[in-house]
Structures are given as structure tokens and as C-alpha cells.
Design an enzyme around this catalytic site. Structure first.
Site, PDB file in Angstrom:
ATOM      1  N   HIS A 183      15.408 -52.598   8.511  1.00  9.97           N
ATOM      2  CA  HIS A 183      15.075 -53.093   7.443  1.00  9.97           C
ATOM      3  C   HIS A 183      15.623 -54.905   7.912  1.00  9.97           C
ATOM      4  CE1 HIS A 183      18.652 -52.983   5.429  1.00  9.97           C
ATOM      5  NE2 HIS A 183      18.593 -52.025   5.512  1.00  9.97           N
TER       6      HIS A 183
ATOM      7  N   ARG B  26      16.667 -46.309   1.807  1.00  8.04           N
ATOM      8  CA  ARG B  26      16.092 -45.833   0.584  1.00  8.04           C
ATOM      9  C   ARG B  26      15.006 -46.419  -0.507  1.00  8.04           C
ATOM     10  NH1 ARG B  26      22.098 -43.728   0.678  1.00  8.04           N
ATOM     11  NH2 ARG B  26      21.645 -41.716   1.666  1.00  8.04           N
TER      12      ARG B  26
ATOM     13  N   MET C 160      21.982 -45.743  11.216  1.00 11.34           N
ATOM     14  CA  MET C 160      21.010 -44.691  10.835  1.00 11.34           C
ATOM     15  C   MET C 160      19.476 -44.383  10.761  1.00 11.34           C
ATOM     16  SD  MET C 160      23.369 -42.301   7.954  1.00 11.34           S
ATOM     17  CE  MET C 160      22.882 -42.587   6.146  1.00 11.34           C
TER      18      MET C 160
ATOM     19  N   GLY D  69      27.389 -53.615   7.146  1.00 10.76           N
ATOM     20  CA  GLY D  69      26.972 -54.264   6.387  1.00 10.76           C
ATOM     21  C   GLY D  69      28.220 -54.026   5.146  1.00 10.76           C
TER      22      GLY D  69
ATOM     23  N   GLY E  74      17.713 -56.291   6.767  1.00 12.79           N
ATOM     24  CA  GLY E  74      19.354 -56.357   6.606  1.00 12.79           C
ATOM     25  C   GLY E  74      19.921 -55.495   7.516  1.00 12.79           C
ATOM     26  N   HIS E  75      19.780 -54.561   8.071  1.00 10.42           N
ATOM     27  CA  HIS E  75      20.123 -54.228   9.705  1.00 10.42           C
ATOM     28  C   HIS E  75      19.361 -55.658  10.983  1.00 10.42           C
ATOM     29  CE1 HIS E  75      18.713 -50.448   8.057  1.00 10.42           C
ATOM     30  NE2 HIS E  75      20.018 -50.045   7.849  1.00 10.42           N
TER      31      HIS E  75
ATOM     32  N   SER F 129      17.968 -51.598   1.691  1.00  6.47           N
ATOM     33  CA  SER F 129      17.937 -50.059   2.080  1.00  6.47           C
ATOM     34  C   SER F 129      17.309 -49.199   2.413  1.00  6.47           C
ATOM     35  CB  SER F 129      18.775 -49.336   0.356  1.00  6.47           C
ATOM     36  OG  SER F 129      19.367 -48.302   0.658  1.00  6.47           O
TER      37      SER F 129
ATOM     38  N   GLN G 252      32.539 -48.441   1.990  1.00  2.00           N
ATOM     39  CA  GLN G 252      32.534 -47.974   3.530  1.00  2.00           C
ATOM     40  C   GLN G 252      33.083 -48.422   5.075  1.00  2.00           C
ATOM     41  OE1 GLN G 252      28.998 -45.732   5.208  1.00  2.00           O
ATOM     42  NE2 GLN G 252      29.190 -48.202   6.625  1.00  2.00           N
TER      43      GLN G 252
END
Ligand code: PAF
Length: 289
Positions: A34, A190, A30, A150, A36-37, A188, A156
């Protein structure tokens, strides 16, 4: 790196690559990327190989946000995302707008059943219907050989694995380990919205999970472990604990009594308006890997 905004453009591009025999691996996001992506992109590259193609999608999917949730305030910075993906060697990006993805006259949704009603599904009714529907659409538009998601979004990932099995989707689903900041906070998009005080408090999630991992092999029961984790989180006054669950790591079934098999601790905690999740698989003494 090619950036496609329409289904027609990305299909034409991928059809050419597919004809050349290149495996295609998708990393759906989305945006507001960061590290992590980027770890998802690296796993995707590992699966695709040097000859294969890595595709990222960037789409803040409106149907997985409920009324009053943070769809409007979800952070976005596409130019920065594209720079990061280019530096990572991603081959193409699918970045449609909502009108391109959703026909207002559409009549069909993908509804995961029981798995979508528990845990985060209880806190965010309809969330997994939105996720399953958009992921199905991405799979149908892009027809990847494999897709990377992830493990931070543990439920999910379970919903997507179950959906691909139930609907006979011939796509390999790869889970990517959680990427963490130096103080343990799970990465995240967020996190950027946390106030400085909330950001300082948020690593309590990772600390509570570390404690749980230490206690799990001691013969503790699932309910005592859950109470211990909840008490650790509640000792942080900035944390609003939304849920603490301990489930079978493989099936997400409820657990009771002493742990006898790997369990996953799933946390959902809000700091002000920011909703964070985290999880960790823990092992009883008989199952320590
Ligand atoms: O995990 C996410 O970022 C989203 O839920 C996903 C899988 C891209 C679907 O919108």
C-alpha cells in the site's frame, strides 16, 4: 526491475552492483503493498541516491506467525506488488519461497530477549523471534548498507535497532513515519480484511491517539492517560481492545506519574479476526517539539 527468487541469483546481482560502488538500501515487506510501503521505497531511494540501488523483499514469513494467527489468510497479490514496485523505480525484488529461506535442518534462531517479551511479544509469543531471525537472514543474504522499516511497528523497529547494535551488524536502520488513510487509519495490508462496518469503526485508534497527544502536555499521569485512551477505544463496540500501553519513547521502559519525557502510546485492537496496531509519540509540556 529484476525479480530474484533464489539467494544465489540475488547475491550475484548485488555483488555486481556492490563492485560498482553503489550503496544498497533494503525495504523488507510481506507484500500486499500500500502507499505506506511506497513511502518506505521513497525513503530508501533518498538514502541510496540516484546512483544507489533500492531492493524490496516480498516474503510472508511463516516463523513470525503463531498457531491460529493469520498466516494463511494474510493477503497476497504478487503481480500487483511487482507493478507497484516497478512504477516506484525499485531496482530489484527478492521474492523467495519459504523453502528457499528456511532449511528444514536449520538449528539456529535469533532470539531477542526482554524486548520481545513485553507488549506485542506478550500477545504474540515467538513473534519477534521470527522477525529477528528472518531480518537477520535477509541482512546476511542481501548485505545492504541501510534498511528501512515502518514506525507503525514501533516495537519491531526497536527490536531490529537493538539487534543490529547487539550483534554488531553494520547496517543503518531508518524508521519511516506512519502513513495514514484520509480518516486517520494507519495503512496496513490487513485493512483489506476489515468488514465495511469494522473499516468504518477502525479510525477510533487514530482518534484515541490524537486525544492522547492533546492531553499529554496537561500534566496528566501516565496511568490516567492510559485509562483515558482505553475508555475511548472501549466506547466503540466493534473494537476488541487487546492492549493499551504507555512507555518511554526511547527505551520502551514502563512509565508512572506525570509525563516528564516523550512517551509512546501503543495500541493493539482487534476488529473481528483482524488484528491492528497503531502508535503515537506524545510529549509533556516541557518537551513539546
Ligand atoms: O514488517 C514487516 O512487514 C515484517 O515483519 C518484516 C520486517 C518484513 C519481516 O518479515
Amino acid at each position: 526491475m529484476q525479480v530474484c527468487r533464489t539467494k544465489a541469483d540475488i547475491r550475484t546481482l548485488l555483488d555486481g552492483w556492490r563492485r560498482d560502488g553503489a550503496p544498497i538500501v533494503l525495504a523488507p515487506t510481506m507484500g500486499f503493498l500500500h502507499d505506506g510501503h511506497l513511502s518506505l521505497m521513497r525513503l530508501a531511494r533518498g538514502r541510496a541516491g540516484a546512483q544507489g540501488k533500492v531492493i524490496a523483499s516480498i516474503f510472508v514469513n511463516p516463523t513470525q506467525f503463531g498457531p491460529g494467527e493469520d498466516f494463511d489468510s494474510y493477503p497476497r497479490d504478487e503481480a500487483r506488488d511487482l507493478d507497484m514496485l516497478r512504477s516506484e523505480g525499485v531496482d530489484a525484488v527478492f521474492a523467495p519461497d519459504a523453502r528457499e529461506v528456511y532449511d528444514p535442518a536449520a538449528q539456529t534462531i535469533v532470539e531477542p530477549v526482554e524486548l520481545a517479551k513485553i507488549l506485542i511479544g506478550k500477545l504474540r509469543p515467538g513473534h519477534f523471534r521470527g522477525v529477528a531471525t528472518v531480518v537477520t537472514k535477509l541482512f546476511n543474504i542481501l548485505r545492504p548498507d541501510a534498511a528501512v522499516f515502518g514506525e507503525k511497528d514501533y516495537q519491531q523497529l526497536a527490536v531490529i535497532r537493538t539487534m543490529t547494535r547487539d550483534l554488531d551488524m553494520d547496517i543503518e536502520i531508518i524508521g519511516a513515519p506512519i502513513a495514514r488513510e484520509a480518516d486517520g487509519l494507519a495503512m496496513s495490508s490487513r485493512n483489506i480484511r476489515l468488514s465495511p462496518a469494522d473499516r468504518a469503526a477502525a479510525p477510533i485508534l487514530a482518534r484515541a491517539l490524537d486525544e492522547a497527544a492533546t492531553l499529554a502536555p496537561t500534566g496528566i499521569t501516565a496511568s490516567r492517560l492510559r485509562s483515558h485512551v482505553r475508555a475511548t477505544l472501549e466506547a466503540e463496540p466493534r473494537a476488541h481492545v487487546r492492549s493499551v500501553d504507555i512507555r518511554d519513547a526511547a527505551t520502551l521502559d514502563s512509565l508512572s506519574g506525570p509525563l516528564t519525557r516523550p512517551a509512546v502510546i501503543l495500541l493493539a485492537v482487534s476488529f473481528g479476526p483482524v488484528f491492528l496496531i497503531d502508535n503515537r509519540v506524545v510529549h509533556p509540556a516541557s518537551e513539546v517539539p
